[in-house]
Design a protein around this motif. Sequence first.
Motif: not given
Length: 193
Positions: A95, A98-99, A102, A105
């Motif tokens: 996760y 993949e993020n 951002h 996050l």
Amino acid sequence: MEGIDELLEEIYRKNFEQHSLSSSMQKLLYAQLIGTILNCSDAAAPASEMDNLLQVDTPKVFFAQAKRLCRTISLQIRQKSENSTAKNMEEILAYIRENYMHYDLSLSYIALKYHMSESHLSTSIKKHLGQNFQNYVEQLRIDKANELMKSGSLSIQEISEQVGYLSPHSFRRAYKKVMGYTPSQHGSRPAAD
């Protein structure tokens, strides 16, 4: 496990050394103990051990076998928990990968998402990766920034936005912290072997 051993020893002592249970009361006690052992775990007790436990002829043998059964179940539970934790950590790291781009996050968001305390998640990440959450995310962002800089078609502003920084200034600061030099010096650095 020591607590269970001590509890079984106390039950044995109180019911067989201090008192003398009738045969039917012994069977009832055995059935209740077996039921309690099985109800307290979500692990499957080995059938052979259950058969052995049900066919004992003396209380001493029953309690020795009950202790072995509890140890077996305890090891199964521990292994299942470790496997679950490892699988959960792999999901969490996937996760993050993949993020990471951002900007919002955060460790607290991920802890909430995966139903963990923030401190437990932080400790697990550090144990699993050898670095803390923030350093891991920064490394992912800077690695991606280096890929984007190689293309040469994006500005520092665009790169900083694509890798999760709110401003070029915060990107430059993080970049220098990780790489030891600024993004503008990136092209003049010799390639690493």
